[in-house]
Design a protein around this motif. Sequence first.
Motif, PDB file in Angstrom:
ATOM      1  N   LYS A 265      39.167 -42.197   1.600  1.00  0.00           N
ATOM      2  CA  LYS A 265      38.732 -41.388   0.566  1.00  0.00           C
ATOM      3  C   LYS A 265      38.117 -40.941  -0.347  1.00  0.00           C
ATOM      4  O   LYS A 265      38.533 -40.316  -1.358  1.00  0.00           O
ATOM      5  N   VAL A 266      37.341 -42.195  -0.169  1.00  0.00           N
ATOM      6  CA  VAL A 266      36.476 -42.100  -1.304  1.00  0.00           C
ATOM      7  C   VAL A 266      35.179 -41.380  -0.683  1.00  0.00           C
ATOM      8  O   VAL A 266      33.902 -40.810  -1.887  1.00  0.00           O
ATOM      9  N   GLY A 267      34.610 -41.412   0.654  1.00  0.00           N
ATOM     10  CA  GLY A 267      33.674 -40.387   0.693  1.00  0.00           C
ATOM     11  C   GLY A 267      32.648 -41.233   0.974  1.00  0.00           C
ATOM     12  O   GLY A 267      32.507 -42.934   1.422  1.00  0.00           O
ATOM     13  N   ASN A 268      32.120 -40.896   2.295  1.00  0.00           N
ATOM     14  CA  ASN A 268      31.170 -41.820   3.546  1.00  0.00           C
ATOM     15  C   ASN A 268      29.885 -41.839   2.304  1.00  0.00           C
ATOM     16  O   ASN A 268      29.673 -41.265   1.887  1.00  0.00           O
ATOM     17  N   GLN A 269      28.781 -42.619   3.443  1.00  0.00           N
ATOM     18  CA  GLN A 269      28.071 -43.140   2.536  1.00  0.00           C
ATOM     19  C   GLN A 269      26.776 -43.383   3.639  1.00  0.00           C
ATOM     20  O   GLN A 269      27.259 -43.650   5.313  1.00  0.00           O
ATOM     21  N   SER A 270      25.846 -43.046   3.752  1.00  0.00           N
ATOM     22  CA  SER A 270      24.898 -43.261   4.797  1.00  0.00           C
ATOM     23  C   SER A 270      23.497 -43.571   4.117  1.00  0.00           C
ATOM     24  O   SER A 270      22.369 -42.942   3.137  1.00  0.00           O
ATOM     25  N   PHE A 271      22.748 -44.165   4.880  1.00  0.00           N
ATOM     26  CA  PHE A 271      21.462 -45.003   4.147  1.00  0.00           C
ATOM     27  C   PHE A 271      20.184 -44.779   5.270  1.00  0.00           C
ATOM     28  O   PHE A 271      20.685 -45.122   6.415  1.00  0.00           O
ATOM     29  N   THR A 272      19.020 -44.572   5.338  1.00  0.00           N
ATOM     30  CA  THR A 272      18.278 -44.511   6.255  1.00  0.00           C
ATOM     31  C   THR A 272      16.955 -44.810   5.600  1.00  0.00           C
ATOM     32  O   THR A 272      16.354 -45.020   4.574  1.00  0.00           O
ATOM     33  N   GLU A 273      16.630 -45.423   6.837  1.00  0.00           N
ATOM     34  CA  GLU A 273      15.269 -46.266   6.692  1.00  0.00           C
ATOM     35  C   GLU A 273      14.059 -46.113   7.836  1.00  0.00           C
ATOM     36  O   GLU A 273      14.819 -45.513   8.370  1.00  0.00           O
ATOM     37  N   LYS A 274      12.584 -46.135   7.576  1.00  0.00           N
ATOM     38  CA  LYS A 274      11.839 -44.978   7.969  1.00  0.00           C
ATOM     39  C   LYS A 274      10.518 -45.886   7.724  1.00  0.00           C
ATOM     40  O   LYS A 274      10.494 -46.135   6.658  1.00  0.00           O
ATOM     41  N   ILE A 275       9.800 -45.683   8.915  1.00  0.00           N
ATOM     42  CA  ILE A 275       8.430 -45.784   8.957  1.00  0.00           C
ATOM     43  C   ILE A 275       7.259 -45.064   9.868  1.00  0.00           C
ATOM     44  O   ILE A 275       8.137 -44.433  10.949  1.00  0.00           O
ATOM     45  N   SER A 276       6.730 -44.136   8.922  1.00  0.00           N
ATOM     46  CA  SER A 276       5.460 -43.111   9.214  1.00  0.00           C
ATOM     47  C   SER A 276       4.495 -43.060   9.299  1.00  0.00           C
ATOM     48  O   SER A 276       3.736 -43.778   8.399  1.00  0.00           O
ATOM     49  N   LEU A 277       3.545 -42.961  10.519  1.00  0.00           N
ATOM     50  CA  LEU A 277       2.411 -43.262  10.964  1.00  0.00           C
ATOM     51  C   LEU A 277       2.249 -41.681  11.004  1.00  0.00           C
ATOM     52  O   LEU A 277       2.317 -41.274  12.190  1.00  0.00           O
ATOM     53  N   GLY A 278       0.910 -41.336  10.120  1.00  0.00           N
ATOM     54  CA  GLY A 278       0.169 -40.151  10.767  1.00  0.00           C
ATOM     55  C   GLY A 278      -0.679 -39.731   9.958  1.00  0.00           C
ATOM     56  O   GLY A 278      -1.706 -41.234   9.521  1.00  0.00           O
ATOM     57  N   MET A 279      -1.725 -38.681   9.670  1.00  0.00           N
ATOM     58  CA  MET A 279      -2.511 -38.140   9.588  1.00  0.00           C
ATOM     59  C   MET A 279      -2.564 -36.789   8.153  1.00  0.00           C
ATOM     60  O   MET A 279      -2.308 -36.430   8.140  1.00  0.00           O
ATOM     61  N   PHE A 280      -3.640 -37.018   7.577  1.00  0.00           N
ATOM     62  CA  PHE A 280      -3.381 -36.095   6.235  1.00  0.00           C
ATOM     63  C   PHE A 280      -4.982 -35.233   6.348  1.00  0.00           C
ATOM     64  O   PHE A 280      -5.776 -36.083   6.714  1.00  0.00           O
ATOM     65  N   LEU A 281      -5.416 -34.076   5.842  1.00  0.00           N
ATOM     66  CA  LEU A 281      -5.949 -33.115   5.778  1.00  0.00           C
ATOM     67  C   LEU A 281      -6.151 -32.601   4.376  1.00  0.00           C
ATOM     68  O   LEU A 281      -4.532 -31.975   4.008  1.00  0.00           O
ATOM     69  N   GLY A 282      -7.162 -32.479   3.528  1.00  0.00           N
ATOM     70  CA  GLY A 282      -6.710 -31.857   1.576  1.00  0.00           C
ATOM     71  C   GLY A 282      -7.956 -31.682   1.600  1.00  0.00           C
ATOM     72  O   GLY A 282      -8.434 -31.943   2.325  1.00  0.00           O
ATOM     73  N   ALA A 283      -7.674 -30.862   0.295  1.00  0.00           N
ATOM     74  CA  ALA A 283      -9.408 -30.892  -0.832  1.00  0.00           C
ATOM     75  C   ALA A 283      -8.639 -31.694  -1.785  1.00  0.00           C
ATOM     76  O   ALA A 283      -7.721 -31.991  -2.369  1.00  0.00           O
ATOM     77  N   ALA A 284      -9.922 -31.404  -2.583  1.00  0.00           N
ATOM     78  CA  ALA A 284      -9.952 -32.444  -3.565  1.00  0.00           C
ATOM     79  C   ALA A 284     -11.487 -31.988  -4.506  1.00  0.00           C
ATOM     80  O   ALA A 284     -12.702 -31.269  -3.967  1.00  0.00           O
ATOM     81  N   SER A 285     -11.555 -32.480  -5.626  1.00  0.00           N
ATOM     82  CA  SER A 285     -12.905 -31.889  -6.549  1.00  0.00           C
ATOM     83  C   SER A 285     -13.045 -33.700  -7.609  1.00  0.00           C
ATOM     84  O   SER A 285     -12.071 -33.675  -7.196  1.00  0.00           O
ATOM     85  N   GLU A 286     -14.786 -33.004  -7.172  1.00  0.00           N
ATOM     86  CA  GLU A 286     -15.064 -34.501  -8.159  1.00  0.00           C
ATOM     87  C   GLU A 286     -16.178 -33.608  -9.359  1.00  0.00           C
ATOM     88  O   GLU A 286     -17.422 -33.380  -8.457  1.00  0.00           O
ATOM     89  N   THR A 287     -16.724 -34.973 -10.545  1.00  0.00           N
ATOM     90  CA  THR A 287     -17.757 -34.766 -11.075  1.00  0.00           C
ATOM     91  C   THR A 287     -18.851 -35.276 -11.210  1.00  0.00           C
ATOM     92  O   THR A 287     -18.293 -36.931 -11.048  1.00  0.00           O
ATOM     93  N   LEU A 288     -19.712 -34.736 -10.605  1.00  0.00           N
ATOM     94  CA  LEU A 288     -20.930 -35.393 -10.632  1.00  0.00           C
ATOM     95  C   LEU A 288     -21.668 -35.444 -11.747  1.00  0.00           C
ATOM     96  O   LEU A 288     -21.760 -34.461 -12.680  1.00  0.00           O
ATOM     97  N   THR A 289     -22.181 -36.687 -11.903  1.00  0.00           N
ATOM     98  CA  THR A 289     -23.349 -37.355 -13.017  1.00  0.00           C
ATOM     99  C   THR A 289     -24.186 -38.014 -12.780  1.00  0.00           C
ATOM    100  O   THR A 289     -24.615 -38.499 -11.387  1.00  0.00           O
ATOM    101  N   GLU A 290     -24.833 -37.971 -13.497  1.00  0.00           N
ATOM    102  CA  GLU A 290     -25.858 -39.048 -13.617  1.00  0.00           C
ATOM    103  C   GLU A 290     -25.236 -40.925 -12.978  1.00  0.00           C
ATOM    104  O   GLU A 290     -26.515 -41.261 -11.413  1.00  0.00           O
TER     105      GLU A 290
END
Length: 361
Positions: A265-290
């Motif tokens: 009558k009051v609604g079901n519940q579900s709880f999910t737990e997981k561990i993810s292992l993976g790789m990533f590829l991305g882009a960034a920027s950096e300010t160069l100084t002395e």
Amino acid sequence: MTNSLALPLLVSLFFTVNSFSQETFKKRYRIKQNISARSMGNSPVKDDTNLITLKKVVKGGVILQADSIIPYKQIVTHFENVENLSEEIKQEKQKEIDKIDKQLEAVKNGFVNSIELIDLNGKKITITQKQASKEGIEEYIGYNVRRFPDFYQIGQKYKYNGNVLFEKDKLYVNLWNFVYKVKSGIPNSSKFKDDSKTLYYTLKDGQTVKLNFWEINATALTVPFKYRPKSNSSEDIKGVFSTSFNAGLFGGISHGRTKFHYRKKVGNQSFTEKISLGMFLGAASETLTEKNTNDGSGLTDSESQTIGLASIGTGLVFSRNKLSLGLFMGWDLGIGSLSDSWDYNGRLWLGVGLGYDIFKL
């Protein structure tokens, strides 16, 4: 770096909030013949669930079931050959026949306007007085017999992959790419009939069951704060925190578990737990100084230049429903003529992110 800036950056390293949209592919739950259940208060449920198969009576926790519709007049004879079938269960089945007989008689005599039953296809039908008075109406009224799916009735104990849907007291199962393998390991091209049927576990009020799963996922990721360790070979390269812009795509494989909790009558519940292992590829920027380049950059105290970075790395993410905690390590590779003069070009960095998926329902 001043002390006033170091503390906020250190705190941000551990409490970086990332908003991302996660896509999941090929999520497959491990479906079992029967699964243990816990009631409210986290105490195990007694094995009081009985399921009558074609051959025997089985006792267990929460058992995977398939519907089988038979004419209701055949309920008792259907189970005559079942092993260890008690007289008590036989009497209960006879009472089911008597109950439907009384309902039909009540409609036929006008005591009630109509009743709802099921036909031999399992569909709901409404029986009126006119229909109840027809001769042979009993032959068209069905009864749902719970039983094991046919691939378990031959004695298999395997786990299968499938998708699930949790509605009311039913945890529905749709098996995925089911192919029976004989002992020799050669796949049998003929599938079981119940492979394409709707299977389900039935939960009682307050019961909780768990199913493990594997999935492939892809996530848009940003790690706003990185720690770049100092160099052991050069005293000039210090350990620093970096707050430069970055964005990327994280993809990997996840193993987890979902708890399904039925609440009447009051609604079901579900709880999910997981561990993810993976790789990533991305882009960034950096300010160069002395201060973060060697003498080859030619930059003076008042000069700076921004370069692009290609980021690669790996990560381990712990998730519970919408909340995620990720541990990352990677390398930033500079792009441009001054990239080789950057002290941290191609050097390892570490990052920690605390994420909340605002897009997950």
